[in-house]
Design an enzyme around this catalytic site. Structure first.
Site, PDB file in Angstrom:
ATOM      1  N   GLN A  71      69.491  64.000  93.380  1.00 42.24           N
ATOM      2  CA  GLN A  71      68.598  63.136  93.745  1.00 42.24           C
ATOM      3  C   GLN A  71      68.654  61.827  93.973  1.00 42.24           C
ATOM      4  O   GLN A  71      68.288  60.854  94.823  1.00 42.24           O
ATOM      5  CB  GLN A  71      67.017  63.726  93.559  1.00 42.24           C
ATOM      6  CG  GLN A  71      66.315  62.590  92.531  1.00 42.24           C
ATOM      7  CD  GLN A  71      65.239  63.220  92.279  1.00 42.24           C
ATOM      8  OE1 GLN A  71      64.707  65.217  91.821  1.00 42.24           O
ATOM      9  NE2 GLN A  71      63.803  62.345  92.316  1.00 42.24           N
ATOM     10  N   CYS A  77      61.925  63.893  94.573  1.00 46.76           N
ATOM     11  CA  CYS A  77      62.066  65.761  93.689  1.00 46.76           C
ATOM     12  C   CYS A  77      61.392  66.795  94.472  1.00 46.76           C
ATOM     13  O   CYS A  77      61.362  67.484  93.971  1.00 46.76           O
ATOM     14  CB  CYS A  77      61.654  65.294  92.300  1.00 46.76           C
ATOM     15  SG  CYS A  77      59.828  65.090  92.600  1.00 46.76           S
ATOM     16  N   HIS A 377      56.888  63.568  88.935  1.00 45.20           N
ATOM     17  CA  HIS A 377      57.894  64.925  88.799  1.00 45.20           C
ATOM     18  C   HIS A 377      57.799  66.361  89.058  1.00 45.20           C
ATOM     19  O   HIS A 377      56.694  66.960  88.640  1.00 45.20           O
ATOM     20  CB  HIS A 377      59.166  64.759  87.990  1.00 45.20           C
ATOM     21  CG  HIS A 377      60.488  64.965  87.580  1.00 45.20           C
ATOM     22  ND1 HIS A 377      60.752  64.311  89.417  1.00 45.20           N
ATOM     23  CD2 HIS A 377      61.602  66.135  87.203  1.00 45.20           C
ATOM     24  CE1 HIS A 377      62.224  65.319  88.977  1.00 45.20           C
ATOM     25  NE2 HIS A 377      62.347  65.727  87.854  1.00 45.20           N
TER      26      HIS A 377
END
Length: 730
Positions: A71, A77, A377
């Site tokens: 990414q 993410c 995340h």
């Protein structure tokens, strides 16, 4: 707490004493020498933990995604993890050794939709006279348009725009590093927010004028985003060689058709359920939650969290991987993690040896409450190592919660990240089960891996958390959720005396915001309500789950099995500066409280300002205006006044009932949710039998809350099956 005047300044004497104590322990000097000259994470790493972390798992996917994705300098993410899950299913079905789906494609439409979402939010808040300097508006203005997002936002994007292979819409410089593009967009959006608030203060301004201006704003936003990210394709052709080296081709096909025809039969995003583990005492297990102002598409699906014990999440992960299905999940990334070695382990750093201090310092619930932890995340589980355990195992989490499902002992997990293949084990991390307990918050699994009891939670009306709640931490800019009506309330004669001249009623959902040893607090938020002499009654209502307890202030009405209700009219009108209602010495109510609402009864609509539940009704269409085509849902707006129900139905006056119209094709596709019987009828009809073809009918309905008079009593009741959500052939 008694007041005792003590000097709070850190004195020179105190500092001198601290230095003396520090120097007396020679270990401190040794640790200082090492940590000042080398990377801290390399010095304090526990060697035994590092080399005992083996990437060996007894339950693993048959195929893992290739190539490892990256990414780069973006916060995408959540998109990468979702598309990494989907591609595994495509790789197996299409027999491809490597595949990557376009993250930039979803990123493009998320930016466009998120900007529109923010502007509509500002219009909504401005019309409600939300204070510009209040916490809510300032929160939404501060970190707007971040790259992050939540699972249900992906559902909205994919169902509206589909997906495409990366070759059809590759990365751009601004998708890999969105910092400067986001800065330009934020600057514009904040200026637009100011313009919107100033527009709504003008006299005789029409809603249509504001929305026309918003459309002009979106034209400029669209231009900036498209210049930075590129123009997404309207049609694609996907050409590839399968593992047998045979040429294959899909298309020409639209991105949405690519999802519906190629992806959805093997990975239906609508069949996935988001489970969260939130151990805070205020948020019970077995309840459905959402976060205020959390979303990305106006009119899209709500962001919902099904809160469950940690053992439910673990079992769902294991069952999914055992069924050869990868699992999307969200964690607090970076805590007790060594990035270079790719290890997520509470023991990876020996802080006791170097600092003489233990980490983590709080349990999971406390870390959420005090801002020490939140979801940061998203990644993918592709493997898990599980062993059988003895029935007398009593392993607990930091919150003293059962850690292991019955009969199983979870050891470690294999994790696919999206930070490239030059880290960890070629891009894959290893997570211990103890780390899972403390820092994992969210997993997404298929419905078939969940019990009926867990799925039943999805039928609940979600409890709305504050916009800044850590459960919404992967995303930021959000749009408001309207308060919902409560089942089964009827006001008694005492309230009816005040309601003789009432013709306008609105509800505002409340949230208990604090509980301590002696009081339960509710935020009344009077800044959202402009009250004048036309208001006749303000009711504070509690819906309870038990009839065993009593609570006796100024009671309007009482049904011991369900609710308690109190007249707060004088209190709130004469104490308008007080925005907190305090209920003292009634902590039993915390256990039994299900919902709290503020109900405002006014003689005229101008008695107060609050969003109307019918404000989003568009121009009505008759059934004759609905054109034929494939079976699908169409709008059907119902006006109770036209049905002669307006005299007794108070709210809503209009609603979108929806209608199913169109033809059911032969042969009947699974896209139309047919029963086995409908499939059989379709086959018989296709072969010339005089059998009626399956009909286009509702396959999913939702309820409608109605406020109405029944024999002079005012009733609020939820009526099931009133609005069509989805159509199919049956």
């Amino acid at each position: 707490m008694t007041e005792d005047k003590v000097e709070a300044i850190l004195s020179q004497e105190q500092l001198k004493s601290l230095f003396e104590d520090y120097r007396q322990d020679k270990k401190n000097l040794l640790a200082q020498s090492a940590c000042c000259q080398q990377s801290l994470t390399d010095v304090i790493v526990d060697r035994q933990t590092r080399f005992s972390s083996a990437h060996v798992f007894n339950t693993k996917l048959s195929v893992e995604g290739r190539p490892v994705t990256n990414q780069k300098a973006s916060g995408r993410c959540w998109m990468f993890a979702c598309l990494n899950v989907i591609r595994i299913h495509l790789m197996k079905t299409l027999k491809i050794s490597e595949l990557e789906l376009s993250q930039n494609y979803l990123f493009y439409y998320d930016k466009i939709e998120r900007c529109h979402y923010f502007l509509v939010t500002m219009i909504d808040l401005a019309k409600r006279k939300e204070p510009i300097h209040g916490r809510l508006v300032q929160y939404l203005l501060k970190d707007l348009l971040i790259d992050g997002g939540q699972w249900d936002m992906l559902v909205n994007l994919i169902n509206k725009y589909g997906v495409v292979p990366k070759s059809a819409f590759p990365e751009s410089s601004s998708s890999e590093a969105a910092l400067f593009m986001n800065k330009f967009l934020r600057t514009k959006l904040r200026a637009y927010a100011q313009e919107i608030f100033e527009l709504t203060q003008q006299e005789n301004i029409k809603d249509s004028d504001i929305m026309n201006r918003e459309a002009e704003m979106m034209r400029e936003i669209h231009r900036i985003v498209t210049i930075c990210l590129g123009s997404p394709p309207e049609q694609i052709t996907f050409e590839y060689h399968d593992t047998a080296k045979q040429y294959q081709k899909i298309g020409p096909i639209t991105p949405l058709e690519f999802y519906r025809q190629i992806v959805k039969p093997i990975y239906n995003i609508d069949n996935k359920v988001c489970l969260v583990h939130d151990p805070r005492v205020s948020n019970s297990y077995g309840r459905l939650y959402t976060v205020e102002y959390l979303g990305n598409i106006v009119g899209g699906q709500k962001t919902l969290y099904n809160n469950q014990p940690i053992t439910i999440l673990k079992r769902a992960v294991f069952d999914s991987i055992a069924a050869d299905e990868a699992v999307w999940f969200g964690v607090d990334f970076g805590k007790h993690m060594h990035a270079k070695y790719g290890i997520l382990d509470l023991k990876i750093f020996d802080t006791q040896l170097y600092f003489d201090s233990k980490f983590p310092c709080q349990n999971k619930a406390s870390r959420l409450e005090y801002g020490e932890s939140l979801m940061t995340h998203a990644m993918v589980f592709t493997g898990v190592h599980v062993e059988k355990r003895s029935s007398n195992d009593t392993t607990k989490t930091s919150d003293n919660e059962k850690s292991q499902p019955d009969g199983l002992q979870f050891i470690r997990y294999r994790v696919e990240n999206s930070h490239g293949d030059d880290k960890a084990d070629k891009g894959y991390l290893i997570m211990t089960d103890e780390w899972f307990d403390e820092y994992l918050y969210e997993v997404v699994v298929d419905k078939k891996h969940l019990s009926k009891e867990v799925l039943a939670v999805l039928d609940q009306e979600p409890i709305i958390l504050k916009a800044w709640d850590p459960m919404g931490a992967l995303a930021c800019s959000k749009i408001s959720e309207k308060g919902s009506l409560v089942d089964g309330l009827s006001l008694n004669n005492q309230a009816q005396i005040k309601l003789k001249t009432i013709n306008t009623i609105r509800l505002l959902s409340l949230t208990s915001i604090s509980i301590n040893n002696s009081r339960l607090l509710f935020n009344i938020s009077l800044d959202k309500i402009q009250i004048n002499e036309e208001v006749k009654l303000i009711e504070f209502r509690l819906k309870l789950k038990s009839k065993k307890k009593r609570f006796r202030p100024m009671i309007i009405s009482k049904d011991e099995s369900e609710y308690l209700s109190y007249d707060l009219t004088d209190y709130l009108i004469h104490n308008s500066s007080k925005q907190i209602l305090i209920i003292r010495r009634q902590l039993w109510i915390r256990k039994y409280l299900e919902e709290a609402s503020l109900v405002i009864y006014s003689r005229t609509p101008g008695g107060f300002i609050l969003p109307s539940s019918s404000s989003n009704i568009r121009t009505k269409r008759t059934i004759k205006q609905i054109t034929t085509g494939p079976c699908s849902r169409h709008d059907l707006f119902v006006d109770f006044d036209q049905l002669s129900f307006g005299a007794w139905v108070v709210e809503p006056k209009k609603f979108n009932a929806g209608i199913c119209r169109g033809d059911c094709p032969n042969p009947l596709s699974r896209l139309y949710y047919p029963t086995n019987h409908a499939m059989l009828l379709s086959l018989l009809h296709e072969r010339g039998n005089s059998i009626q073809q399956p009909s286009c009918v509702p396959v999913r309905l939702r309820s409608l809350d109605l406020l109405y008079y029944d024999h002079r009593e005012l009733i609020i009741k939820r009526h099931q099956g009133m609005q069509v959500e989805e159509c199919g052939c049956r």
